[in-house]
Write an enzyme that holds these catalytic residues in place. Sequence first.
Site, PDB file in Angstrom:
ATOM      1  N   CYS A   1      -8.888  -8.382  21.457  1.00 38.06           N
ATOM      2  CA  CYS A   1      -8.937  -9.328  20.945  1.00 38.06           C
ATOM      3  C   CYS A   1      -8.654  -9.267  19.301  1.00 38.06           C
ATOM      4  CB  CYS A   1     -10.228 -10.091  20.691  1.00 38.06           C
ATOM      5  SG  CYS A   1     -11.508  -9.104  19.525  1.00 38.06           S
TER       6      CYS A   1
ATOM      7  N   ASP B   1      30.071 -24.073   6.005  1.00 35.68           N
ATOM      8  CA  ASP B   1      31.566 -22.690   5.718  1.00 35.68           C
ATOM      9  C   ASP B   1      33.237 -23.902   6.857  1.00 35.68           C
ATOM     10  OD1 ASP B   1      34.066 -21.071   4.898  1.00 35.68           O
ATOM     11  OD2 ASP B   1      33.481 -20.316   6.567  1.00 35.68           O
TER      12      ASP B   1
ATOM     13  N   CYS C   1      -9.753  -6.898  16.946  1.00 36.26           N
ATOM     14  CA  CYS C   1      -9.188  -5.622  17.446  1.00 36.26           C
ATOM     15  C   CYS C   1      -7.779  -5.057  16.434  1.00 36.26           C
ATOM     16  CB  CYS C   1      -8.770  -5.280  19.058  1.00 36.26           C
ATOM     17  SG  CYS C   1     -10.632  -5.594  19.567  1.00 36.26           S
TER      18      CYS C   1
END
Length: 755
Positions: free
Chosen positions: A18, A444, A21
């Site tokens: 989870c 550009d 952890c």
Amino acid sequence: MATAERTRLELPVEGMTCASCASRIEKRLAGVEGVEAAAVNFATEKATVDYDPTALEPASLIDAVAETGYRAELPTAPEEAATGEEAGHAHDDDASRLRTRVAISAALSAPVLLLSMVPALQFENWQWLALQLATPVVVWGAWPFHRAAWTSLKHGVATMDTLVSMGVLAAWLWSLYALFLGDAGMPGMTMTLDLFPERGAGTNEIYLEVAAVVTTFILAGRYFEARAKRRAGAALTALLEMGAKDVAVLDAEGRESRIPVEQLAVGDRFLVRPGEKVATDGVVAEGTSAIDMSMLTGESAPVEVAPGDEVAGATVNSGGRLVVRATRVGGDTALAQIARLVSDAQAGKAPVQRLADRVSAVFVPAVIVLSALTLAFWLAAGESSAFAFTAAVAVLIIACPCALGLATPTALMVGTGRGAQLGLLIKGPEILESTRRVDTVVLDKTGTVTTGAMSLVDVAVDSAERDEALRLAGTVEDASEHPIARAIAAAAREKLGDLPAAAEFANHEGLGVEAVVGGRRVLAGRPALLADEGMELPEPLDAARREAEAQGRTAVLAGWDGRVRAVFTVADTLKPTSAEAVEQLNGLGLRPVLLTGDNRVTAEAVAGEVGIEETIAEVMPADKADVVARLQGEERVVAMVGDGVNDAPALAKADLGLAIGTGTDVAIEASDLTLVSGDLRGAVDAIRLSRSTLRTIKQNLGWAFGYNVAALPLAAAGLLNPLIAGVAMALSSLSVVGNALRLRRFRALREEGEL
């Protein structure tokens, strides 16, 4: 004092179940002396650590992870870390073991559930059969939860497994108490499952079906979650495994021998037959063919190649026989660099995840406290111990920090992986926030809106021979790398053959060049350059210049002996998809701006062809970043799209930098997003995909928070049976992963208007 160079290490971590952890491991790694930054990704099951190699050994990081109760290992070789095959097989093995555990647990749990729910199936002493069927599920089926909970307990912490283990064992132990010490074990005693607990129930309730079925449901959720996570990372895994496995190398005499691709070295010549993959990045030495670049660019149209053209590893030879000279191998190839970019992006954390991380860190202890308070409250309120116990167990089981931990990383895994398939490389999760806020896109011109493939279309001369003007200007321009200069030099070489050598070459950035050719000082470039040198511009040549610029073309003046002698008209063609891309940018509510060093007439002609209303022209390369800063000063959030070295400062300055992948490495390095194909529509797709990924993350977090905020009070109020709680908890994680997986269909959803 010089600082040591920072080293980045990616560690596979085993045992996480989870988000809490991951938070605990991350906190421990960050506390190791010498570690500058640490991030643990629950979804990818990896820890990314930036550290000072002079201050600690990598083995110290492994020990730090072990101290938190989890396992990590060092990559044994860079090649293994890059392939991803081992991780994929490990996930498959985990899913296979979970599938077996789920199947056996389900087979044992189903009779327990039926006996508990259907009075007609109950017989004398059925409870003891239910106990015999449920116990293997509680002990063996739930063993992964118990083992992980015990490991966490030894380290003084609690995780998702702690909640599940406590809930399942509590239901089972309560049932044992009722069977052996209460009335539930009496012959003839019948009990049925109430999906919603009743207040005032006695102490004889057994919860064997809760213990068994909740275990099965959560195991099933883990199994489907593992499969979904595997699918979430499938795009990157497929990308990593896309390269050729072996290659036909040619020796100096042209003899062919087949070797593993890992043994290929820079400079080796290798053969690529029709239908084969190009083994590594290289330059075509012999042959012509069409190359399928779709794995890199996402575009299906093959690209024609001939001697001197570059080819990328893992692309497919669709046509004739090619001999290629290797220029990059191993981790230096385009494929490896793309995989590295995607992996780094997946390892990072979006800003929106920080709140979820903070919540996850305290979530499990808070739930345990809430469960204890629920039990105490209902007992103090005079409710039966069975009712209080049921509510407390439901609180333990319905809580789901997994959904919080999966919300961001699964969406990132799928979004960045899908982007890589489409030729869109997102460098990091923080980029997603930038795409949401962008309102202006600076484009550009050369190489971005246009092809950048300049060609000489006309030469006007005055008091000079046409060939002589072409020879002198072509010689001067031959020393320059500018696309316009290359076009003039190429035309001169094609018409006149070899060009003489130029002496005393000088480049005037943004203005032009000069050199001495055959004793003559020749200048070529903008009118301002030649005017500064006092060179007269005859009216016929000035008229030719004005006409060229009115047509959106570029006029290059060349002069020597004190006056302008020729005007060279160079044309750059629009990319066929630029107008469509600009239309799509407008459709997203973005404001496109054309930025170029060309004169205003030329710039406005190009802008008019593609539908851009705002043009900023005659900008020196060094000033492009200043233009971006000025737009930002107008409270605009600016994205910059460019491809050249001179675009790099502007790309870095912009709120969002998008580099055309066909451009220079410097521009790509300075950008936040890379469009591998060079198609300007990729900028639209990149912004859409980034926004869709961010939207998915927010949807996931909204669901994960909303689920827990709503579910925990219902469970504490005694309104949910633990069985329903277990189903809801499993579905919560699956819904988050399932929503993220929708991004795999990004292009189809975009066309359907769903994203």
